[in-house]
Every structure is written in structure tokens, then in C-alpha cells.
Write a protein that holds these residues in place. Structure first.
Motif, PDB file in Angstrom:
ATOM      1  N   ALA A 193       0.831  -1.208   0.000  1.00 48.54           N
ATOM      2  CA  ALA A 193       0.000   0.000   0.000  1.00 48.54           C
ATOM      3  C   ALA A 193       0.860   1.249   0.000  1.00 48.54           C
ATOM      4  O   ALA A 193       0.520   2.257  -0.642  1.00 48.54           O
ATOM      5  N   SER A 194       1.991   1.199   0.701  1.00 54.28           N
ATOM      6  CA  SER A 194       2.867   2.371   0.777  1.00 54.28           C
ATOM      7  C   SER A 194       3.438   2.743  -0.582  1.00 54.28           C
ATOM      8  O   SER A 194       3.685   3.922  -0.874  1.00 54.28           O
ATOM      9  N   ALA A 195       3.632   1.742  -1.462  1.00 52.55           N
ATOM     10  CA  ALA A 195       4.186   2.029  -2.787  1.00 52.55           C
ATOM     11  C   ALA A 195       3.190   2.783  -3.658  1.00 52.55           C
ATOM     12  O   ALA A 195       3.582   3.578  -4.527  1.00 52.55           O
ATOM     13  N   LEU A 196       1.915   2.567  -3.431  1.00 50.26           N
ATOM     14  CA  LEU A 196       0.900   3.266  -4.223  1.00 50.26           C
ATOM     15  C   LEU A 196       0.966   4.770  -4.011  1.00 50.26           C
ATOM     16  O   LEU A 196       0.680   5.551  -4.918  1.00 50.26           O
ATOM     17  N   LEU A 197       1.329   5.185  -2.798  1.00 50.20           N
ATOM     18  CA  LEU A 197       1.342   6.601  -2.456  1.00 50.20           C
ATOM     19  C   LEU A 197       2.326   7.404  -3.310  1.00 50.20           C
ATOM     20  O   LEU A 197       2.179   8.613  -3.456  1.00 50.20           O
ATOM     21  N   HIS A 198       3.325   6.721  -3.866  1.00 49.98           N
ATOM     22  CA  HIS A 198       4.348   7.418  -4.647  1.00 49.98           C
ATOM     23  C   HIS A 198       3.987   7.515  -6.132  1.00 49.98           C
ATOM     24  O   HIS A 198       4.744   8.099  -6.911  1.00 49.98           O
ATOM     25  N   ASP A 199       2.864   6.940  -6.509  1.00 52.92           N
ATOM     26  CA  ASP A 199       2.463   7.007  -7.919  1.00 52.92           C
ATOM     27  C   ASP A 199       1.448   8.129  -8.091  1.00 52.92           C
ATOM     28  O   ASP A 199       0.412   8.147  -7.425  1.00 52.92           O
ATOM     29  N   PRO A 200       1.689   9.086  -8.973  1.00 56.35           N
ATOM     30  CA  PRO A 200       0.774  10.228  -9.138  1.00 56.35           C
ATOM     31  C   PRO A 200      -0.619   9.848  -9.624  1.00 56.35           C
ATOM     32  O   PRO A 200      -1.565  10.629  -9.473  1.00 56.35           O
ATOM     33  N   ALA A 201      -0.767   8.662 -10.190  1.00 56.47           N
ATOM     34  CA  ALA A 201      -2.083   8.249 -10.689  1.00 56.47           C
ATOM     35  C   ALA A 201      -2.962   7.679  -9.579  1.00 56.47           C
ATOM     36  O   ALA A 201      -4.166   7.491  -9.775  1.00 56.47           O
ATOM     37  N   TYR A 202      -2.376   7.425  -8.412  1.00 58.20           N
ATOM     38  CA  TYR A 202      -3.141   6.827  -7.315  1.00 58.20           C
ATOM     39  C   TYR A 202      -3.882   7.890  -6.526  1.00 58.20           C
ATOM     40  O   TYR A 202      -3.339   8.957  -6.225  1.00 58.20           O
ATOM     41  N   THR A 203      -5.126   7.608  -6.189  1.00 60.23           N
ATOM     42  CA  THR A 203      -5.891   8.440  -5.272  1.00 60.23           C
ATOM     43  C   THR A 203      -6.710   7.549  -4.353  1.00 60.23           C
ATOM     44  O   THR A 203      -7.306   6.548  -4.807  1.00 60.23           O
ATOM     45  N   ALA A 204      -6.718   7.887  -3.072  1.00 59.04           N
ATOM     46  CA  ALA A 204      -7.490   7.103  -2.109  1.00 59.04           C
ATOM     47  C   ALA A 204      -8.984   7.379  -2.246  1.00 59.04           C
ATOM     48  O   ALA A 204      -9.820   6.541  -1.909  1.00 59.04           O
ATOM     49  N   ASP A 205      -9.331   8.579  -2.726  1.00 62.55           N
ATOM     50  CA  ASP A 205     -10.736   8.962  -2.904  1.00 62.55           C
ATOM     51  C   ASP A 205     -11.116   8.799  -4.365  1.00 62.55           C
ATOM     52  O   ASP A 205     -10.820   9.664  -5.201  1.00 62.55           O
ATOM     53  N   LEU A 206     -11.756   7.706  -4.678  1.00 58.99           N
ATOM     54  CA  LEU A 206     -12.111   7.427  -6.062  1.00 58.99           C
ATOM     55  C   LEU A 206     -13.189   8.404  -6.549  1.00 58.99           C
ATOM     56  O   LEU A 206     -14.062   8.800  -5.778  1.00 58.99           O
TER      57      LEU A 206
END
Length: 275
Positions: A193-206
């Protein structure tokens, strides 16, 4: 010590009519008897008499009146809150009474994935009750839809606020990240999950979109979306679902009002029980 008069609230409420609550709220909203009367479609004198009668029944003054202004008293402000809640509850009670046991069963569900989780259950329900007996209410505020009477039952996750609702466990979902097929994450067996935070395409709020629209955004590299693994069979060849570590599994539940006696909900819950 203040003496207690048994049944005083019941006795007072037994004499208060719904019409009087509506009259009171109109004046409380307008703070002007003539405008409130126009809104209600009656003349000002009967409205003024109705409010005075309501105040006598309650034994307290609800409005401070002068020739120039009308204002709520402290008692009036308190009564406004409760009167509005009473009318809302009555509206919900009427709606639920009209719908219980007949008509379309409205299921609140998140756009896209929710209906898939209930696919077989709903098919069995329709086979028993006939076509056009189920309606999906697509919303990301499922519990609000049930509490407000816009849906009869909701598909929710266990992390939501479920006070006042009965629930039934449907399934447990594991989180997966939907990524474009050519994304580096697509080659991994799992992604932290921590790796997702570093990708600009990821957002926790869909974004408030259906699953198909989310998949399109993922396929074009505009989004990385974390969803439940029930969505895997709808991703297509251009999107890969990668398990996410470091996030909890999610219990998916059916939720409905705790005081409901709707046989349609009972049947739906029964169909979702393991065979």
C-alpha cells in the motif's frame, strides 16, 4: 423537588395534529405570519389562532411577536428541531408502510461493483418474485439512502457507521489495485500500500463513477484504483488487478433499518445465506 406528571407527553401529543406542526414550521421558517399563510394557502387569522392554540397545549410561548417582527423563543427553536424530525419520521413511516411486502425492492449499492456481489442472489430473488421486482439505487452514500427511505436495503462495508441498522454478512473482499496492463506494478505478484502513495495516478478517494468508467481511466493510465477483488472479472485485457498488502480485508454486509419487518428483505437475506 419537581413533581412528575405521568403521561403528560402522550396526552399533549395526542391533541397535536400534523397540520399544526406544519403550520408551526411554516411560521418558524418565514418568521412572518402573512408569508407563512400564503405558503400554506390559508388566511393569516386562522394561522395565528392555530399557533396560539398550539402554544396553549404545550404550555409555553413559541414565538415572540411584535407589530414589526416575529422571532422564535428558545422553546420555539427547540420545538422546531423536534417538529421537523417528527414530520420526517412520519414521512418515512408512511413510505415504508406502503412499500413493505409489495412493490420493488430498492437496493442501494456503490456504482459498478456492488451489483456484481449480489448477482446470483438478485437473480434468485427475481426468479421467485418476477421481473421488475428489484431496483438498484446507485450511490456512494448507501446507508444514508436507507435511513432517508430512498432504498430498502444497502450493500455496505463494515467500516461504515451502522448505528440503527441490522446487518447480514455477504462476503469478505480483499483489496486489489487496478493498474494499466503496461504499468510496472502489473508485473508484480503484490504491491505494498505504501508504494501506491508514490504514484501520481493513485488516489485514495475514487471519483464518483461506475466501475466501467473507472476501468477506462485505469486502462488509459489516468488512475490507479484500489477496489475489492470482486471487480476482477470486469477489468478487461487492458487492466490488471494486483493484490495490495498492508490494507485490511473488508467485510461486505447487507444493512437495513433495525425496526424493519419487511419480508422482502428477509427473503433477500435468506438467499444470501451459504447453501
Amino acid at each position: 423537588m419537581t413533581s412528575w406528571v405521568p403521561g403528560i407527553t402522550v396526552a399533549v401529543m395526542g391533541r397535536i395534529e400534523v397540520r399544526e406542526l406544519e403550520y408551526f414550521l411554516a411560521v418558524a421558517d418565514e418568521l412572518h405570519f402573512a408569508r407563512a399563510a400564503e405558503r400554506l394557502g390559508i388566511a393569516p387569522p386562522p394561522l395565528s389562532r392555530a399557533i396560539a392554540q398550539l402554544e396553549r397545549r404545550l404550555g409555553t410561548t413559541l414565538f415572540d411577536r411584535t407589530s414589526r417582527r416575529v422571532e422564535l423563543t428558545a422553546a420555539g427553536r427547540a420545538f422546531r428541531t423536534e417538529a421537523r424530525a417528527t414530520l420526517s419520521s412520519l414521512d418515512r413511516a408512511v413510505t415504508r408502510a406502503q412499500q413493505v411486502g409489495c412493490g420493488v425492492l430498492r437496493i442501494a449499492t456503490p456504482p459498478g461493483a456492488g451489483s456484481g456481489l449480489l448477482r446470483e442472489v438478485v437473480r434468485d430473488y427475481i426468479a421467485h418474485h418476477g421481473r421488475d421486482t428489484v431496483e438498484f439505487v446507485f450511490t456512494r452514500e448507501q446507508t444514508a439512502a436507507v435511513r432517508e427511505g430512498r432504498a430498502d436495503v444497502a450493500l455496505v462495508c463494515s467500516a461504515e457507521e451502522l448505528t440503527g441498522l441490522d446487518t447480514h454478512h455477504v462476503t469478505t473482499e480483499r483489496p486489489v489495485a487496478l493498474v494499466a496492463a503496461d504499468h510496472p506494478f502489473a508485473e508484480q505478484d503484490a504491491v505494498p500500500a505504501s508504494a501506491l502513495l508514490h504514484d501520481p495516478a493513485y488516489t485514495a478517494d475514487l471519483p464518483a463513477l461506475g466501475l466501467d468508467a473507472l476501468v477506462d481511466l485505469v486502462a488509459t493510465g489516468q488512475l490507479i484504483a484500489v477496489v475489492g477483488d470482486s471487480a476482477v472479472d470486469r477489468t478487461g485485457e487492458h487492466v490488471v488487478a494486483v493484490p495490495v498488502t498492508g490494507l485490511p480485508v473488508i467485510d461486505v454486509l447487507l444493512a437495513w433499518p433495525a425496526d424493519s419487518h419487511d419480508p422482502r428483505i428477509a427473503h433477500l437475506v435468506g438467499l444470501s445465506e451459504p447453501a
